[in-house]
Design a protein around this motif. Sequence first.
Motif, PDB file in Angstrom:
ATOM      1  N   PHE A  43      -6.310   8.316 -10.856  1.00 30.52           N
ATOM      2  CA  PHE A  43      -7.427   7.749 -10.102  1.00 30.52           C
ATOM      3  C   PHE A  43      -7.015   7.411  -8.672  1.00 30.52           C
ATOM      4  O   PHE A  43      -7.698   7.783  -7.709  1.00 30.52           O
ATOM      5  CB  PHE A  43      -7.952   6.495 -10.801  1.00 30.52           C
ATOM      6  N   LEU A  44      -5.887   6.702  -8.521  1.00 35.18           N
ATOM      7  CA  LEU A  44      -5.443   6.302  -7.188  1.00 35.18           C
ATOM      8  C   LEU A  44      -5.080   7.511  -6.329  1.00 35.18           C
ATOM      9  O   LEU A  44      -5.327   7.518  -5.122  1.00 35.18           O
ATOM     10  CB  LEU A  44      -4.256   5.347  -7.292  1.00 35.18           C
ATOM     11  N   ASP A  45      -4.508   8.542  -6.960  1.00 38.62           N
ATOM     12  CA  ASP A  45      -4.174   9.757  -6.215  1.00 38.62           C
ATOM     13  C   ASP A  45      -5.434  10.382  -5.613  1.00 38.62           C
ATOM     14  O   ASP A  45      -5.439  10.787  -4.443  1.00 38.62           O
ATOM     15  CB  ASP A  45      -3.483  10.760  -7.142  1.00 38.62           C
ATOM     16  N   SER A  46      -6.517  10.436  -6.380  1.00 43.94           N
ATOM     17  CA  SER A  46      -7.773  10.995  -5.862  1.00 43.94           C
ATOM     18  C   SER A  46      -8.332  10.125  -4.745  1.00 43.94           C
ATOM     19  O   SER A  46      -8.907  10.643  -3.772  1.00 43.94           O
ATOM     20  CB  SER A  46      -8.803  11.120  -6.996  1.00 43.94           C
ATOM     21  N   GLN A  47      -8.152   8.807  -4.846  1.00 46.41           N
ATOM     22  CA  GLN A  47      -8.649   7.904  -3.808  1.00 46.41           C
ATOM     23  C   GLN A  47      -7.818   8.020  -2.530  1.00 46.41           C
ATOM     24  O   GLN A  47      -8.370   8.011  -1.421  1.00 46.41           O
ATOM     25  CB  GLN A  47      -8.620   6.457  -4.320  1.00 46.41           C
ATOM     26  N   PHE A  48      -6.510   8.158  -2.665  1.00 48.62           N
ATOM     27  CA  PHE A  48      -5.656   8.327  -1.488  1.00 48.62           C
ATOM     28  C   PHE A  48      -5.998   9.631  -0.769  1.00 48.62           C
ATOM     29  O   PHE A  48      -6.103   9.672   0.469  1.00 48.62           O
ATOM     30  CB  PHE A  48      -4.183   8.336  -1.885  1.00 48.62           C
ATOM     31  N   LYS A  49      -6.173  10.711  -1.527  1.00 44.44           N
ATOM     32  CA  LYS A  49      -6.429  12.011  -0.924  1.00 44.44           C
ATOM     33  C   LYS A  49      -7.797  12.093  -0.250  1.00 44.44           C
ATOM     34  O   LYS A  49      -7.967  12.832   0.724  1.00 44.44           O
ATOM     35  CB  LYS A  49      -6.307  13.114  -1.985  1.00 44.44           C
ATOM     36  N   SER A  50      -8.771  11.351  -0.761  1.00 44.83           N
ATOM     37  CA  SER A  50     -10.121  11.383  -0.186  1.00 44.83           C
ATOM     38  C   SER A  50     -10.372  10.227   0.773  1.00 44.83           C
ATOM     39  O   SER A  50     -11.499  10.045   1.236  1.00 44.83           O
ATOM     40  CB  SER A  50     -11.163  11.338  -1.313  1.00 44.83           C
ATOM     41  N   ASP A  51      -9.321   9.457   1.068  1.00 41.47           N
ATOM     42  CA  ASP A  51      -9.448   8.271   1.918  1.00 41.47           C
ATOM     43  C   ASP A  51     -10.504   7.324   1.341  1.00 41.47           C
ATOM     44  O   ASP A  51     -11.302   6.735   2.070  1.00 41.47           O
ATOM     45  CB  ASP A  51      -9.812   8.664   3.351  1.00 41.47           C
ATOM     46  N   GLY A  52     -10.489   7.193   0.009  1.00 42.68           N
ATOM     47  CA  GLY A  52     -11.493   6.382  -0.661  1.00 42.68           C
ATOM     48  C   GLY A  52     -11.107   4.934  -0.896  1.00 42.68           C
ATOM     49  O   GLY A  52     -11.927   4.149  -1.368  1.00 42.68           O
ATOM     50  N   VAL A  53      -9.860   4.571  -0.591  1.00 41.67           N
ATOM     51  CA  VAL A  53      -9.441   3.176  -0.781  1.00 41.67           C
ATOM     52  C   VAL A  53     -10.050   2.321   0.323  1.00 41.67           C
ATOM     53  O   VAL A  53      -9.775   2.544   1.504  1.00 41.67           O
ATOM     54  CB  VAL A  53      -7.908   3.037  -0.758  1.00 41.67           C
ATOM     55  N   PRO A  54     -10.895   1.353  -0.011  1.00 45.64           N
ATOM     56  CA  PRO A  54     -11.564   0.541   1.017  1.00 45.64           C
ATOM     57  C   PRO A  54     -10.561  -0.257   1.842  1.00 45.64           C
ATOM     58  O   PRO A  54      -9.611  -0.810   1.302  1.00 45.64           O
ATOM     59  CB  PRO A  54     -12.471  -0.390   0.208  1.00 45.64           C
ATOM     60  N   LYS A  55     -10.796  -0.301   3.124  1.00 45.83           N
ATOM     61  CA  LYS A  55      -9.988  -1.118   4.024  1.00 45.83           C
ATOM     62  C   LYS A  55     -10.803  -2.346   4.428  1.00 45.83           C
ATOM     63  O   LYS A  55     -11.979  -2.466   4.125  1.00 45.83           O
ATOM     64  CB  LYS A  55      -9.604  -0.310   5.264  1.00 45.83           C
ATOM     65  N   TYR A  93       0.841  -1.202   0.000  1.00 49.57           N
ATOM     66  CA  TYR A  93       0.000   0.000   0.000  1.00 49.57           C
ATOM     67  C   TYR A  93       0.875   1.250   0.000  1.00 49.57           C
ATOM     68  O   TYR A  93       0.633   2.199  -0.749  1.00 49.57           O
ATOM     69  CB  TYR A  93      -0.902  -0.034   1.229  1.00 49.57           C
ATOM     70  N   ILE A  94       1.915   1.245   0.840  1.00 47.68           N
ATOM     71  CA  ILE A  94       2.817   2.395   0.936  1.00 47.68           C
ATOM     72  C   ILE A  94       3.614   2.558  -0.350  1.00 47.68           C
ATOM     73  O   ILE A  94       3.814   3.671  -0.841  1.00 47.68           O
ATOM     74  CB  ILE A  94       3.773   2.223   2.140  1.00 47.68           C
ATOM     75  N   MET A  95       4.072   1.435  -0.924  1.00 46.59           N
ATOM     76  CA  MET A  95       4.847   1.499  -2.166  1.00 46.59           C
ATOM     77  C   MET A  95       4.036   2.172  -3.272  1.00 46.59           C
ATOM     78  O   MET A  95       4.521   3.073  -3.966  1.00 46.59           O
ATOM     79  CB  MET A  95       5.227   0.086  -2.619  1.00 46.59           C
ATOM     80  N   ILE A  96       2.803   1.712  -3.448  1.00 44.89           N
ATOM     81  CA  ILE A  96       1.961   2.246  -4.515  1.00 44.89           C
ATOM     82  C   ILE A  96       1.626   3.709  -4.254  1.00 44.89           C
ATOM     83  O   ILE A  96       1.694   4.550  -5.156  1.00 44.89           O
ATOM     84  CB  ILE A  96       0.671   1.411  -4.648  1.00 44.89           C
ATOM     85  N   LYS A 104      -3.822  -3.754  -6.325  1.00 48.57           N
ATOM     86  CA  LYS A 104      -3.191  -4.616  -7.329  1.00 48.57           C
ATOM     87  C   LYS A 104      -4.077  -4.746  -8.566  1.00 48.57           C
ATOM     88  O   LYS A 104      -3.607  -4.637  -9.702  1.00 48.57           O
ATOM     89  CB  LYS A 104      -2.934  -6.007  -6.741  1.00 48.57           C
ATOM     90  N   LEU A 105      -5.369  -4.989  -8.343  1.00 44.04           N
ATOM     91  CA  LEU A 105      -6.293  -5.153  -9.466  1.00 44.04           C
ATOM     92  C   LEU A 105      -6.416  -3.863 -10.275  1.00 44.04           C
ATOM     93  O   LEU A 105      -6.565  -3.898 -11.507  1.00 44.04           O
ATOM     94  CB  LEU A 105      -7.670  -5.579  -8.952  1.00 44.04           C
ATOM     95  N   SER A 106      -6.330  -2.716  -9.595  1.00 45.00           N
ATOM     96  CA  SER A 106      -6.396  -1.434 -10.299  1.00 45.00           C
ATOM     97  C   SER A 106      -5.203  -1.270 -11.230  1.00 45.00           C
ATOM     98  O   SER A 106      -5.344  -0.913 -12.400  1.00 45.00           O
ATOM     99  CB  SER A 106      -6.439  -0.271  -9.296  1.00 45.00           C
ATOM    100  N   ILE A 107      -4.018  -1.520 -10.701  1.00 43.16           N
ATOM    101  CA  ILE A 107      -2.796  -1.370 -11.488  1.00 43.16           C
ATOM    102  C   ILE A 107      -2.784  -2.337 -12.664  1.00 43.16           C
ATOM    103  O   ILE A 107      -2.333  -2.008 -13.767  1.00 43.16           O
ATOM    104  CB  ILE A 107      -1.555  -1.584 -10.593  1.00 43.16           C
ATOM    105  N   GLN A 108      -3.311  -3.535 -12.447  1.00 47.28           N
ATOM    106  CA  GLN A 108      -3.330  -4.562 -13.488  1.00 47.28           C
ATOM    107  C   GLN A 108      -4.532  -4.417 -14.422  1.00 47.28           C
ATOM    108  O   GLN A 108      -4.708  -5.227 -15.321  1.00 47.28           O
ATOM    109  CB  GLN A 108      -3.339  -5.951 -12.841  1.00 47.28           C
ATOM    110  N   ARG A 109      -5.358  -3.388 -14.194  1.00 46.92           N
ATOM    111  CA  ARG A 109      -6.560  -3.123 -15.009  1.00 46.92           C
ATOM    112  C   ARG A 109      -7.493  -4.335 -15.054  1.00 46.92           C
ATOM    113  O   ARG A 109      -8.004  -4.720 -16.110  1.00 46.92           O
ATOM    114  CB  ARG A 109      -6.159  -2.712 -16.436  1.00 46.92           C
ATOM    115  N   GLN A 110      -7.724  -4.920 -13.895  1.00 49.82           N
ATOM    116  CA  GLN A 110      -8.561  -6.112 -13.813  1.00 49.82           C
ATOM    117  C   GLN A 110      -9.823  -5.885 -12.988  1.00 49.82           C
ATOM    118  O   GLN A 110     -10.455  -6.840 -12.530  1.00 49.82           O
ATOM    119  CB  GLN A 110      -7.751  -7.284 -13.239  1.00 49.82           C
ATOM    120  N   ILE A 111     -10.194  -4.621 -12.784  1.00 52.27           N
ATOM    121  CA  ILE A 111     -11.402  -4.334 -12.013  1.00 52.27           C
ATOM    122  C   ILE A 111     -12.595  -4.205 -12.954  1.00 52.27           C
ATOM    123  O   ILE A 111     -12.553  -3.461 -13.932  1.00 52.27           O
ATOM    124  CB  ILE A 111     -11.240  -3.043 -11.188  1.00 52.27           C
ATOM    125  N   ASP A 112     -13.647  -4.968 -12.627  1.00 57.43           N
ATOM    126  CA  ASP A 112     -14.914  -4.837 -13.336  1.00 57.43           C
ATOM    127  C   ASP A 112     -16.033  -5.169 -12.346  1.00 57.43           C
ATOM    128  O   ASP A 112     -15.791  -5.338 -11.149  1.00 57.43           O
ATOM    129  CB  ASP A 112     -14.963  -5.728 -14.582  1.00 57.43           C
TER     130      ASP A 112
END
Length: 319
Positions: free
Chosen positions: A135-147, A80-83, A167-175
Motif C-alpha cells: 500500500f505505502l509503495d503505491s502511495q509513494f509512487k503516486s505521490d499520494g501520501v498527504p503532506k 518519512y525517508i526511513m519508511i 506511523k498509523l499505517s504501520i501500526q494498523r491504527q487507521i480508521d
Amino acid sequence: RNANWIWGYKTSKLKVCPMCALIYNCAFASFAYTLRKVGKKYLNYFYFPNENTDLIVLFEIVTRFNLELENIKDNTNPLYIMIKQLVSRIMAEQLKKINENLNFIEIVDNPILAGQSSKVYNVYNYNIDTDIAEFLDSQFKSDGVPKGFYKLPHYDTYYKVDEELLKLSIQRQIDYSILHRYFAYALNPGKYKTGYSLSKIVRFVFGYIKKMRGDTMEKSENIIIKGFASGVSVRDKLVKKDKENQINGLVYGFLNDLKIADREKFLDKYIRVVMSHNLPNLFGKEEMLDKDCFLQFGYSFVNGLMSHKGTDKTKNNNE
C-alpha cells in the motif's frame, strides 16, 4: 570503560588500545547524519540503521539514506525517508508473508551533555508487513501520501500529517475516526492552525481501508466523486443565496452523524438539504446497504461542502 559513549572526544575520559580505537572510529562510517535546527541552534543528528545481518546491506542502506538526507529541509523528521527506503527494499526483494523491522537509532550531537550520562538518543522501531508495504509503495509512487501540518491550541508543536499517517499505517491504527479528527481541525481555524488537503487525506484513508480489506478502489472512486460533487453543489447553492453562514452548522451536523455511523440521521439531513435546493439525491443503494460506502460518500460530501471556490491557494488547501 565509559558505559555511555558520551565522552566528548576527550582522551582523558576514554582509554583504549590502538586496535580498539581503530574499530571504534570505523563505527562512525555506518552513521548517516544531517544538520537540523533546534530552537536557534543547529545540531548534528546521527542515524544508525540497526542492520546487523549483512555489512554490505548496511553500507547500501547508509549510502542511500545519506543521499536522501541531503534533499530534506530543516526540521524535517527523517522518519518519512526511513519508511520509504524500507518499503522500497521490501518491494524490490518481493518478500512474501515476511515482517520487516524498521530500526533506526537517532543520536543528537549535544556538546553540553558531553561526558554526562543523560539520554540523547531516540529509537525508531516499527514492523512493516508486506500488505502495508504494498500500500505505502503505491502511495509513494503516486505521490499520494498527504503532506501538511496542524497545531493544537496551547502547544508550540507543529504535527506533520505525512509522518503521523505513515506511523498509523504501520501500526494498523487507521480508521474513519482519523478522518473525523482532520475534518474537525479544519472546521475550526480559530482554535487549530492547519495546512493540509482534506481530499488527499480522504483518498489515503479510503485507500488504506480498502487495501486492508482486500477490496479495490474502483467502486470507492465513483462514490468519492459523486459524494464530493453533491457537497459542492449544495455549497454553491448556499453561496448563491447568500447563506454561506449556514455551511458550518450543516457540516457539524453531518460530521456528528458520521462519527457514530448513523446512516438514518445522515440520510434524513441530506435529503432535506438537497430537496430544499432542488438538487438530485445521489445517495444510492450501495451507500444504503454498505457501511463503508455510506461513510465514504458521507465524508466526501462533507469535503465538498467545506471546499472553497476562488484562488488556487484556497483550492489546494481543500482539494
